[in-house]
Design a protein around this motif. Structure first.
Motif, PDB file in Angstrom:
ATOM      1  N   ALA A  31       1.103  -1.483   0.170  1.00 43.29           N
ATOM      2  CA  ALA A  31       0.038   0.168  -0.288  1.00 43.29           C
ATOM      3  C   ALA A  31       0.555   1.161  -0.128  1.00 43.29           C
ATOM      4  N   ASN A  32       1.840   0.889   0.882  1.00 45.24           N
ATOM      5  CA  ASN A  32       2.967   2.583   0.313  1.00 45.24           C
ATOM      6  C   ASN A  32       3.518   2.519  -0.198  1.00 45.24           C
ATOM      7  N   LYS A  34       2.430   1.267  -3.258  1.00 44.75           N
ATOM      8  CA  LYS A  34       1.469   2.682  -4.252  1.00 44.75           C
ATOM      9  C   LYS A  34       0.947   3.699  -4.143  1.00 44.75           C
ATOM     10  N   ALA A  35       1.122   3.936  -3.136  1.00 48.58           N
ATOM     11  CA  ALA A  35       0.848   5.145  -2.655  1.00 48.58           C
ATOM     12  C   ALA A  35       1.898   6.360  -3.047  1.00 48.58           C
ATOM     13  N   GLU A  36       3.252   5.668  -2.897  1.00 45.11           N
ATOM     14  CA  GLU A  36       4.635   6.815  -3.448  1.00 45.11           C
ATOM     15  C   GLU A  36       4.280   6.418  -4.773  1.00 45.11           C
ATOM     16  N   GLU A  38       1.632   6.440  -7.054  1.00 43.27           N
ATOM     17  CA  GLU A  38       0.803   7.574  -7.375  1.00 43.27           C
ATOM     18  C   GLU A  38       1.228   9.018  -6.958  1.00 43.27           C
ATOM     19  N   ARG A  39       1.812   9.468  -5.554  1.00 46.58           N
ATOM     20  CA  ARG A  39       2.505  10.979  -5.545  1.00 46.58           C
ATOM     21  C   ARG A  39       3.291  10.813  -6.626  1.00 46.58           C
ATOM     22  N   LYS A  42       1.697  12.292  -9.460  1.00 50.36           N
ATOM     23  CA  LYS A  42       1.465  13.199  -9.524  1.00 50.36           C
ATOM     24  C   LYS A  42       2.484  14.878 -10.075  1.00 50.36           C
TER      25      LYS A  42
END
Length: 160
Positions: A31-32, A34-36, A38-39, A42
């Motif tokens: 999850a981390n 994946k969030a990284e 996405e960041r 962006k």
């Protein structure tokens, strides 16, 4: 023997609990990650937008060395009973450097020509595209009348 079975059972329970923790930790890492990711995407998209925005703003430097900036003119008018305030910057492009020097020496006279036209531009509020084109043609006509064969073009640098 019962003592051995008890210790074995406790050991199995502890390893099973640690396995759950290990599984949950790997899911959290995923999850981390994946969030990284996405960041990062962006940030990359924002940098692309910033680059495009900065490229759009730099048009001012492309006009040329024979350009005489005028303003910014601040116009405060009551439109429909409300006070509106606008700013406009105008640039006049001379035919050559000698004509630019002539226009630069007559800057107060140019302000006397352009400022009343700026007031007329904002009489009805924010101007439309046709109002801006009419403003540019009026400025060009009046400046060309006063300073013969010295004006090549009129540009509106910004309207706020």
């Amino acid at each position: 023997m019962t003592r051995f079975l008890t210790i074995l059972a406790l050991a199995l329970m502890l390893t099973a609990g640690q396995a759950d923790d290990a599984l949950s930790a790997s899911a959290g890492d995923k999850a981390n990650a994946k969030a990284e990711e996405e960041r990062k995407q962006k940030d990359k998209a924002q940098r692309k937008k910033d680059k495009k925005f900065n490229r759009d703003i730099s048009y001012r430097h492309v006009v040329g060395p024979d350009v005489l900036p005028l303003g910014p003119f601040t116009v405060s008018l009551y439109v429909g009973g409300q006070l509106t305030e606008h700013r406009v910057r105008v640039a006049l492009q001379a035919v050559d450097t000698a004509k630019k020097t002539e226009l630069e020496n007559a800057k107060p006279q140019l302000y006397g020509i352009v400022y009343p036209l700026c007031l007329r531009l904002f009489e009805k509020g924010r101007p439309s595209a046709s109002d801006l084109l009419l403003f540019k043609s009026d400025v060009e006509k009046q400046v060309s009348t006063r300073f013969k064969d010295s004006l090549k073009g009129v540009y509106i640098e910004s309207v706020l």
